[in-house]
Design an enzyme around this catalytic site. Structure first.
Site, mmCIF file in Angstrom:
data_model
loop_
_atom_site.group_PDB
_atom_site.id
_atom_site.type_symbol
_atom_site.label_atom_id
_atom_site.label_comp_id
_atom_site.label_asym_id
_atom_site.label_seq_id
_atom_site.Cartn_x
_atom_site.Cartn_y
_atom_site.Cartn_z
ATOM 1 N N HIS A 259 -54.839 18.632 41.414
ATOM 2 C CA HIS A 259 -54.976 17.907 42.689
ATOM 3 C C HIS A 259 -55.496 16.483 42.507
ATOM 4 C CE1 HIS A 259 -53.995 21.414 45.030
ATOM 5 N NE2 HIS A 259 -55.009 22.113 44.549
ATOM 6 N N ASP B 179 -53.708 31.730 41.033
ATOM 7 C CA ASP B 179 -54.071 32.048 42.420
ATOM 8 C C ASP B 179 -52.858 32.524 43.224
ATOM 9 O OD1 ASP B 179 -53.110 29.445 42.254
ATOM 10 O OD2 ASP B 179 -54.889 28.511 43.157
HETATM 11 N N1 Q9C Z 1 -58.639 28.497 52.763
HETATM 12 C C1 Q9C Z 1 -56.942 24.749 42.945
HETATM 13 O O1 Q9C Z 1 -56.407 25.838 43.007
HETATM 14 N N2 Q9C Z 1 -59.020 24.714 49.958
HETATM 15 N N3 Q9C Z 1 -57.544 24.196 44.010
HETATM 16 C C2 Q9C Z 1 -59.455 26.068 50.107
HETATM 17 C C3 Q9C Z 1 -59.312 28.022 51.583
HETATM 18 C C4 Q9C Z 1 -59.079 24.138 48.648
HETATM 19 C C5 Q9C Z 1 -57.562 24.867 45.277
HETATM 20 C C6 Q9C Z 1 -59.265 26.513 51.494
HETATM 21 C C7 Q9C Z 1 -58.195 24.802 47.651
HETATM 22 C C8 Q9C Z 1 -58.173 24.057 46.342
HETATM 23 C C9 Q9C Z 1 -56.971 24.000 41.663
HETATM 24 ZN ZN ZN Z 2 -54.586 26.524 43.477
#
Ligand code: Q9C
Ligand code: ZN
Length: 330
Positions: free
Chosen positions: A146, A271
């Site tokens: 990101h 994920d």
């Molecule tokens: N509903 C990576 O997987 N937002 N970043 C979470 C949960 C942030 C994930 C919201 C997610 C960032 C590297």
């Molecule tokens: Zn992610």
């Protein structure tokens, strides 16, 4: 900061400890610490003013108030459309917002050291590929995909996958592909390479209409300028299971083959697992073995770079399944 409250971070040290433990348990590959590198490709992926900010951010934060040493730095103000981003404000909170895009990526005492070590690990992995290795796995946190040229977010500060791809280019490869299989769109990586024809970016991810990071990752983003045609987004609806996900993977791999990539960097987020607490796909543990097999079938040298995956109890098995599937088929 999540839904208006401070909550424990989803991105925790246990994640990499458990992946490492699983690697050792299965005796897969050899484990080594990162070598040290100077700025090099890092400075050609990120802007100098962003790197300078990150390197000094914790000290600045604590200098504002000694009590800040006990709490994270979290942005509260952002320059959206109409504000200026060319001026670098003296105010620390103003610069914290200028260089970020969410409030869920706390900057802590060890952030810069960890992020910089992650970049060293990515560069170490790239060096192994350039020396002829078929594959290497960069086991890092914080993750990276990101993070853009001059912004952090999504728990990411330095874009490890982009830094590795840049190092592969500088090491003599003319065409490098980055394939991002994390649940979330790799907005940072896409932005870094969006106008470049030498690094192809392909991503499978939750549809940004409903999923973070929301404002990038749509199918009509194909690249710009000289980079037109070298960006491929395959957004999939929340709830997508392995059969449909797998078809999108084959589509991405076909595009990468058509591009003529000489090496592949895989942003390996797990994920996509059905049990992930902040994501919405339905991959199961054994599916990750098949992901590894499919990646091996492309025949390219592959640098795996660890990204997301927040079902902590299963993250080791899921990530190492990809590597074991790759090894079995390579
Ligand atoms: N509903 C990576 O997987 N937002 N970043 C979470 C949960 C942030 C994930 C919201 C997610 C960032 C590297
Ligand atoms: Zn992610």
């Amino acid at each position: 900061m999540f839904r208006g409250a401070l909550v424990p971070c989803f991105e925790v040290p246990d994640r990499v400890d458990l992946v490492l433990a699983e690697l050792r348990h299965r005796q897969l590959g050899t484990v080594e610490p990162p070598q040290s590198f100077d700025g090099g490709p890092i400075a050609r992926v990120h802007s100098q003013r962003y790197l300078d900010f990150l390197a000094g951010a914790w000290d600045e934060w604590v200098a504002l108030d000694p009590a800040n040493a006990q709490r994270d730095a979290i942005p509260s103000y952002w320059p959206i459309r109409g504000f200026r981003s060319d001026v670098l404000p003296a105010s620390f909170p103003a610069r914290l917002g200028l260089f970020s895009f969410d409030a869920g990526s706390p900057l802590t005492a060890g952030t810069w050291t960890a992020a910089r070590a992650g970049a060293d690990a990515a560069l170490t992995g790239a060096r192994h590929l350039l020396a002829g290795a078929r594959a290497a796995f960069v086991l890092t946190r914080p993750p990276g995909h990101h993070a853009g040229p001059d912004f952090f977010g999504g728990y990411c500060f330095l874009n490890n996958a982009a830094i590795a791809a840049q190092a592969l280019r500088e090491g003599g490869l003319d065409r490098v592909a980055v394939l991002d299989v994390d649940y979330h769109h790799g907005n940072g990586t896409q932005t870094i390479f969006y106008e470049r024809p030498d690094v192809f970016f392909a991503s499978l991810h939750g549809d940004p209409h409903t999923e973070y990071p929301y404002w990038l990752g749509y199918a009509d983003e194909r690249g710009a300028g000289e980079g037109t045609g070298f960006n491929l987004n395959l957004p999939l609806p929340r709830g997508t299971g392995f059969a449909a996900w797998r078809r999108a993977l084959e589509q991405a791999l076909a595009a990468i083959a058509g591009f003529g990539a000489q090496a592949l960097v895989v942003s390996l987020g797990v994920d996509t697992f059905e049990g992930d607490p902040i994501a919405g796909f339905g991959l199961r543990g054994p599916d990750f073995l098949q992901v590894g097999r499919a990646l091996a079938a492309c025949g390219l040298p592959v640098l795996f770079v660890f990204e997301g995956g927040y079902a902590v109890a299963e993250v080791g098995v899921n990530a190492v399944n990809v590597l074991e599937g790759f090894e079995a088929a390579a």
